[in-house]
Design a protein around this motif. Structure first.
Motif, short mmCIF file in Angstrom:
data_model
loop_
_atom_site.label_atom_id
_atom_site.label_comp_id
_atom_site.label_asym_id
_atom_site.label_seq_id
_atom_site.Cartn_x
_atom_site.Cartn_y
_atom_site.Cartn_z
N SER A 231 33.22 40.60 47.01
CA SER A 231 32.45 40.87 45.80
C SER A 231 33.23 40.54 44.53
N ARG A 232 34.53 40.48 44.64
CA ARG A 232 35.33 40.21 43.45
C ARG A 232 35.31 38.75 43.05
N ASN A 451 33.34 42.57 38.52
CA ASN A 451 32.66 42.46 39.82
C ASN A 451 31.15 42.45 39.60
N SER A 454 28.67 44.35 42.24
CA SER A 454 28.86 45.75 42.58
C SER A 454 27.61 46.57 42.24
#
Length: 587
Positions: A231-232, A451, A454
């Motif tokens: 996700s980063r 992110n 998220s």
């Protein structure tokens, strides 16, 4: 030899299954229908046995079975409908042999192995409510499984059933089946989400191959770490953990997963932890073509688990987008706790946090503090404990709200001092600061910039903007949160936030739509009834406003408007508060 007329009683989970349109099918093709029924009965019967059930009564196209566990009964039903749907996939719609399944927990009579009584009758009536290829369960069953199984349920309301004296609350189980196009794949979604304009991926729960059910949390935690690391990467669109985990324990069709979640790629695999070693196998699949893009196996000493997670993440990203810059890959590396036992406590705390209950938050806090005692510099677990304390205050669980709020601030500040670049920590800290009258929009914006995939960061940003009185932007944040996790079990939080923002924009009808969706996803979340009571009152629907207010007081008997305002976050909710007063809630 037992007496054939002797009757005994016991409390069981009853599963009733019946073929949809059996007479029609037999009229069209007796031989083919009988063959199809026989083949499907073999599938169903085997799964009943696999889940420790016992087949009691059978009659033509119907099956009645008992289970000692409601969880086993529902898991069996879901897996059966998945397998039966696959068996039907190559047939014309008018030739498919599809079952409806109903499940109820109740007291039954047993005579010569057969089941009788009201518990059986209710299961049979629930079966008639189910869609072809679907599962319908009673409220009693739902209460037993809702906190255990990562499955979405649709509240069908209270049903008055034929020849059943008392009305029964019924729930539809969100299990795939060829006849559940509209409601089961993504509950209440008007259409399947389109593919994003960049590589998109869902990581499915890995199978626990350890042979020890107690290690299930370890397999789940490994998957969550991979999801978080992926996700980063801003160049990827990653489905949040909770939506991916709605497929846990189910036999899935990867193409169907891709369509349901709106992603191009699906990662699946298994984890085996034994004798001080951990082995991960994974395969990356193109959900559109079904082609296998990448597969590999990694085995390391348990002490090297963090390097192992990074290896898997790197391999997946490289397979999807080979031109990703090495700097982006380095950004995915997370600060690791030095103490592996502390990390183990953290993994156990995560699923408790997701329950969103008083008991779940208490257990998550307990486990998080055990981890912090072992590793005081474990920033992520400090943030987790902080947000749990904060939710205790917001949701009215706290016995000592002042202490809980101070603990939340202390722990979130500790987490930021350890690592101020973790997006989830920033998101939770921004919400805590906003509730302390320091509107932390910049911090919330930074969280989603770090992110953009998220669910927690977008959700927290929505609440921060709502508290700041910027309701349009709050709604956009909540919408983005729902897109990155379209079937998230915690969507009731996001939908309620949207509803509260709609009220301040005088979009009361939209607030009702959001509130009702939230109620169907979690009928015990008290904030939803604040939204509904206020919206109904503003629309002049007084009877419905009073009904929602009564439900709020049923869940939170000590509720008063002034005490709720004192919890924080209501300074820009003038229309919401006005509606609560109109609904007759105590001042």
């Amino acid at each position: 030899m037992s007496d054939p007329i002797e009757v005994s009683r016991r409390l069981v989970a009853v599963l009733a299954a019946d073929v949809e349109g059996y007479s029609r099918l037999m009229g069209a093709d007796e031989v083919g229908t009988l063959k199809g029924l026989t083949e499907r009965r073999l599938i169903l019967d085997k799964l009943i046995v696999d889940h420790r059930g016992r087949i009691a009564n059978t009659a033509g196209d119907s099956v009645l079975a008992e289970f000692a566990s409601a969880v086993e009964a529902v898991q069996c039903a879901v897996e059966a409908q998945n397998a039966l749907a696959e068996a039907n996939s190559g047939l014309a719609p008018d030739r498919r042999v599809s079952f409806r399944i109903g499940i109820h927990i109740g007291d039954v009579m047993v005579r010569a192995g057969d089941l009788f009584g009201n518990g059986v009758n209710i299961a049979a009536r629930l079966q008639t409510l189910a869609k072809p290829g679907g599962v319908c369960i009673s409220g009693a069953t739902y209460d037993q499984v809702r906190k255990v199984l990562p499955i979405t349920f649709v509240d069908l309301g209270v049903q008055q059933m034929k020849n059943i004296q008392e009305p029964i609350r019924a729930y539809e189980v969100n299990a795939p089946g060829e006849a559940r196009e509209a409601s089961a794949r993504v509950v209440e979604a008007e259409s399947q989400p389109p593919l994003p304009d960049k590589p998109s991926i869902a990581v499915l729960p890995f199978q626990n191959m350890s042979g020890d059910p107690e290690q299930e949390y370890f397999a789940d935690g490994m998957v969550e770490e991979i999801i978080t690391a992926l996700s980063r990467f801003k160049s990827l669109f990653v489905i949040a953990r909770n939506s991916s985990f709605t497929f846990k324990g189910r036999s899935v069709n990867v193409k169907e997963v891709g369509r349901t979640l709106g992603v191009r790629y699906v990662l699946e695999g298994s984890v085996r932890k034994a004798s001080g070693k951990v082995r991960i196998t994974g395969q990356l699949i193109d959900a559109i073509t079904g082609a296998h893009i990448w597969a590999d196996r990694y085995e390391r000493d348990l002490a090297g688990v963090f390097a192992l997670q990074d290896e898997v993440t790197l391999a997946v990203v490289s397979a999807i987008q080979p031109k990703l810059l090495q700097t982006e890959i380095a950004m995915a590396a997370r600060r690791r706790p030095e103490n592996l036992t502390a990390y183990d406590f953290y993994l156990q705390a995560i699923p408790q946090f997701y329950l969103s209950t008083r008991e779940g938050l208490a257990e998550a806090i307990r486990l998080a503090h055990r981890a912090l005692k072992l590793d005081p510099r474990f920033g992520l677990v400090a943030a987790l404990a902080g947000v749990c304390h904060l939710q205790d205050v917001l949701w009215g669980y706290a016995i000592d709200p002042q202490f809980e709020r101070k603990e939340a601030v202390r722990l979130l500040r500790l987490a930021l001092s350890i690592d101020d670049s973790d997006p989830d920590t920033l998101a939770w800290a921004s919400l805590s600061s906003a509730l302390d009258s320091e509107i932390e929009i910049e911090m919330a914006d930074r969280a989603v910039a770090l992110n953009p995939n998220s669910f927690h960061a977008w959700g927290a940003r929505g609440w921060v903007y709502r508290i700041a009185g910027l309701h349009e932007e709050a709604i956009r944040s909540f919408e983005r949160a729902m897109r990155v996790s379209p079937v998230d079990p915690q969507l009731h939080l996001t939908l309620t936030g949207m509803g509260l923002a709609f009220i301040e924009l005088r979009r009361f009808d939209d607030a009702l739509v959001a509130g009702k969706k939230s109620q169907r996803k979690n009928s015990s979340f008290s904030q939803t009834y604040r939204c509904l009571a206020s919206a109904f009152a503003h629309l002049g629907r007084d009877a419905e406003a009073r009904e929602a207010a009564a439900r709020l007081l049923e869940d939170d008997p000590a509720f008063t408007i002034s005490a709720w305002i004192a919890r924080g976050g209501q300074s820009n909710a003038k229309l919401l508060i006005e509606g609560l007063r109109k609904a007759g809630l105590p001042e």
